[in-house]
Design a protein around this motif. Structure first.
Motif, mmCIF file in Angstrom:
data_model
loop_
_atom_site.group_PDB
_atom_site.id
_atom_site.type_symbol
_atom_site.label_atom_id
_atom_site.label_comp_id
_atom_site.label_asym_id
_atom_site.label_seq_id
_atom_site.Cartn_x
_atom_site.Cartn_y
_atom_site.Cartn_z
ATOM 1 N N LEU A 60 33.410 44.460 40.269
ATOM 2 C CA LEU A 60 34.106 43.120 40.320
ATOM 3 C C LEU A 60 35.264 43.384 41.119
ATOM 4 O O LEU A 60 36.165 44.197 40.974
ATOM 5 C CB LEU A 60 34.390 43.023 38.790
ATOM 6 C CG LEU A 60 35.371 41.804 38.489
ATOM 7 C CD1 LEU A 60 34.597 40.436 38.783
ATOM 8 C CD2 LEU A 60 35.714 41.825 36.913
ATOM 9 N N THR A 61 35.637 42.455 42.013
ATOM 10 C CA THR A 61 36.605 42.372 43.036
ATOM 11 C C THR A 61 37.965 41.200 42.638
ATOM 12 O O THR A 61 38.884 41.214 43.265
ATOM 13 C CB THR A 61 36.279 42.330 44.267
ATOM 14 O OG1 THR A 61 35.601 41.190 44.612
ATOM 15 C CG2 THR A 61 35.175 43.455 44.669
ATOM 16 N N GLY A 62 37.272 40.335 41.899
ATOM 17 C CA GLY A 62 38.154 39.311 41.465
ATOM 18 C C GLY A 62 37.565 38.096 40.597
ATOM 19 O O GLY A 62 36.484 38.083 40.611
ATOM 20 N N VAL A 63 38.748 37.471 39.902
ATOM 21 C CA VAL A 63 38.241 36.414 39.035
ATOM 22 C C VAL A 63 39.166 35.257 39.446
ATOM 23 O O VAL A 63 40.304 35.125 39.648
ATOM 24 C CB VAL A 63 38.616 36.655 37.709
ATOM 25 C CG1 VAL A 63 38.370 35.500 36.546
ATOM 26 C CG2 VAL A 63 37.822 37.996 37.141
ATOM 27 N N TYR A 64 38.550 33.987 39.755
ATOM 28 C CA TYR A 64 39.213 32.950 40.271
ATOM 29 C C TYR A 64 38.823 31.661 39.570
ATOM 30 O O TYR A 64 37.842 31.592 39.019
ATOM 31 C CB TYR A 64 38.436 32.706 41.633
ATOM 32 C CG TYR A 64 38.817 33.785 42.650
ATOM 33 C CD1 TYR A 64 39.892 34.389 43.206
ATOM 34 C CD2 TYR A 64 37.749 35.044 42.440
ATOM 35 C CE1 TYR A 64 40.270 35.301 43.979
ATOM 36 C CE2 TYR A 64 37.860 36.210 43.366
ATOM 37 C CZ TYR A 64 39.170 36.250 44.080
ATOM 38 O OH TYR A 64 39.200 37.544 44.570
ATOM 39 N N LYS A 65 39.661 30.729 39.297
ATOM 40 C CA LYS A 65 39.518 29.671 38.719
ATOM 41 C C LYS A 65 39.185 28.147 39.694
ATOM 42 O O LYS A 65 40.246 28.079 40.495
ATOM 43 C CB LYS A 65 40.684 29.441 37.673
ATOM 44 C CG LYS A 65 40.575 28.065 37.058
ATOM 45 C CD LYS A 65 41.516 27.751 35.928
ATOM 46 C CE LYS A 65 41.506 26.682 35.077
ATOM 47 N NZ LYS A 65 42.711 26.603 34.410
ATOM 48 N N ASN A 66 38.381 27.529 39.663
ATOM 49 C CA ASN A 66 38.373 26.354 40.327
ATOM 50 C C ASN A 66 38.867 25.258 39.600
ATOM 51 O O ASN A 66 38.388 24.788 38.712
ATOM 52 C CB ASN A 66 36.850 26.124 40.607
ATOM 53 C CG ASN A 66 36.553 24.860 41.335
ATOM 54 O OD1 ASN A 66 37.165 23.809 41.126
ATOM 55 N ND2 ASN A 66 35.412 24.809 42.233
ATOM 56 N N MET A 67 40.067 24.939 40.123
ATOM 57 C CA MET A 67 40.784 23.787 39.534
ATOM 58 C C MET A 67 40.360 22.570 39.520
ATOM 59 O O MET A 67 40.578 21.679 38.548
ATOM 60 C CB MET A 67 42.178 23.823 40.271
ATOM 61 C CG MET A 67 42.933 24.740 40.276
ATOM 62 S SD MET A 67 43.288 25.723 38.692
ATOM 63 C CE MET A 67 44.563 24.535 38.114
ATOM 64 N N PRO A 123 37.034 48.634 40.577
ATOM 65 C CA PRO A 123 37.520 47.652 40.069
ATOM 66 C C PRO A 123 38.709 46.827 39.923
ATOM 67 O O PRO A 123 39.579 47.498 40.750
ATOM 68 C CB PRO A 123 37.254 47.963 38.937
ATOM 69 C CG PRO A 123 36.460 49.195 38.498
ATOM 70 C CD PRO A 123 36.847 49.748 39.846
ATOM 71 N N ALA A 124 38.577 45.348 40.042
ATOM 72 C CA ALA A 124 39.578 44.511 40.540
ATOM 73 C C ALA A 124 40.937 44.663 39.395
ATOM 74 O O ALA A 124 40.678 44.909 38.278
ATOM 75 C CB ALA A 124 39.104 43.060 40.283
ATOM 76 N N ALA A 125 41.994 44.552 40.417
ATOM 77 C CA ALA A 125 43.128 44.385 39.462
ATOM 78 C C ALA A 125 43.605 42.962 39.630
ATOM 79 O O ALA A 125 43.003 42.346 40.470
ATOM 80 C CB ALA A 125 44.370 45.226 40.203
ATOM 81 N N ILE A 126 44.397 42.557 38.861
ATOM 82 C CA ILE A 126 45.071 40.850 39.074
ATOM 83 C C ILE A 126 45.561 41.022 40.377
ATOM 84 O O ILE A 126 46.805 41.557 40.738
ATOM 85 C CB ILE A 126 45.875 40.455 37.882
ATOM 86 C CG1 ILE A 126 44.904 40.651 36.789
ATOM 87 C CG2 ILE A 126 46.314 39.094 38.121
ATOM 88 C CD1 ILE A 126 45.513 40.117 35.535
ATOM 89 N N ARG A 127 45.210 39.956 41.295
ATOM 90 C CA ARG A 127 46.043 39.743 42.658
ATOM 91 C C ARG A 127 46.683 38.260 42.660
ATOM 92 O O ARG A 127 46.126 37.548 42.101
ATOM 93 C CB ARG A 127 45.150 39.865 43.578
ATOM 94 C CG ARG A 127 44.327 41.170 43.780
ATOM 95 C CD ARG A 127 43.409 40.972 45.129
ATOM 96 N NE ARG A 127 42.673 42.518 45.180
ATOM 97 C CZ ARG A 127 41.713 43.052 44.548
ATOM 98 N NH1 ARG A 127 41.082 42.048 43.855
ATOM 99 N NH2 ARG A 127 41.193 43.952 44.917
ATOM 100 N N ALA A 128 48.015 38.489 43.156
ATOM 101 C CA ALA A 128 48.588 37.152 43.323
ATOM 102 C C ALA A 128 48.384 36.765 44.713
ATOM 103 O O ALA A 128 48.676 37.472 45.445
ATOM 104 C CB ALA A 128 50.020 37.092 42.961
ATOM 105 N N HIS A 129 47.936 35.307 45.056
ATOM 106 C CA HIS A 129 47.954 34.898 46.194
ATOM 107 C C HIS A 129 48.865 33.745 46.436
ATOM 108 O O HIS A 129 48.792 32.547 46.240
ATOM 109 C CB HIS A 129 46.535 34.464 46.659
ATOM 110 C CG HIS A 129 45.330 35.508 46.377
ATOM 111 N ND1 HIS A 129 45.329 36.411 47.727
ATOM 112 C CD2 HIS A 129 44.491 35.858 45.563
ATOM 113 C CE1 HIS A 129 44.523 37.217 47.300
ATOM 114 N NE2 HIS A 129 44.140 37.244 45.932
ATOM 115 N N ASP A 130 50.274 33.986 46.740
ATOM 116 C CA ASP A 130 51.296 33.012 46.866
ATOM 117 C C ASP A 130 50.751 31.962 47.924
ATOM 118 O O ASP A 130 50.230 32.356 48.977
ATOM 119 C CB ASP A 130 52.338 33.674 47.490
ATOM 120 C CG ASP A 130 52.976 34.772 46.376
ATOM 121 O OD1 ASP A 130 52.776 34.444 45.269
ATOM 122 O OD2 ASP A 130 53.749 35.676 46.678
#
Length: 135
Positions: A60-67, A123-130
């Motif tokens: 698992l490399t990321g969890v993303y939300k489709n707005m 495994p993924a850590a929470i990443r911020a994408h400013d």
């Protein structure tokens, strides 16, 4: 909920698909069916869209939300274990891409997902994408 698999080859390139329905380049994936586990959905979607069977477990490399669609997407770094890249009902074309090529082909939200997977070995850590709208 959806899953996507970023298949990475020995040259650290990612396999992207060009979707038939909208012509966008993105990693293979789709919606998890009610009766499926996440690994089953990931294997099914990747196989349907690329002709490639992947090894499990995948990272698992990321969890993303489709707005727009209010869909949570789980993205995994995958290793191919069988098959050759091939188009299918949902796939118009496939292409192995380098880090540099990802951003020119894929929309920003999908490029971020692929780049996160290329960068990940654990495994993924929470990443911020400013400044990036993760859709």
């Amino acid at each position: 909920m959806s899953v996507a698999g970023v298949i990475v080859d020995d040259h650290e390139r990612a396999l992207l698909i060009k979707r038939r329905d909208n012509g966008h380049w993105e990693p293979p994936g789709g919606v998890v069916e009610p009766e499926e586990t996440l690994p089953e959905a990931l294997q099914r979607e990747v196989l349907e869209e690329t002709g490639i069977k992947i090894a499990l477990p995948a990272t698992l490399t990321g969890v993303y939300k489709n707005m727009t669609g209010l869909i949570v997407s789980l993205v995994f770094r995958c290793e191919a274990i069988d098959g050759q890249p091939a188009t299918g009902e949902e796939t118009k074309a496939l292409r192995w891409v380098t880090r540099e090529e990802v951003s020119t082909l894929a929309d920003e939200a999908y490029a971020v997902r692929v780049l996160d997977a290329l960068d990940a070995r654990t495994p993924a850590a929470i990443r911020a994408h400013d400044g990036v709208k993760l859709v």
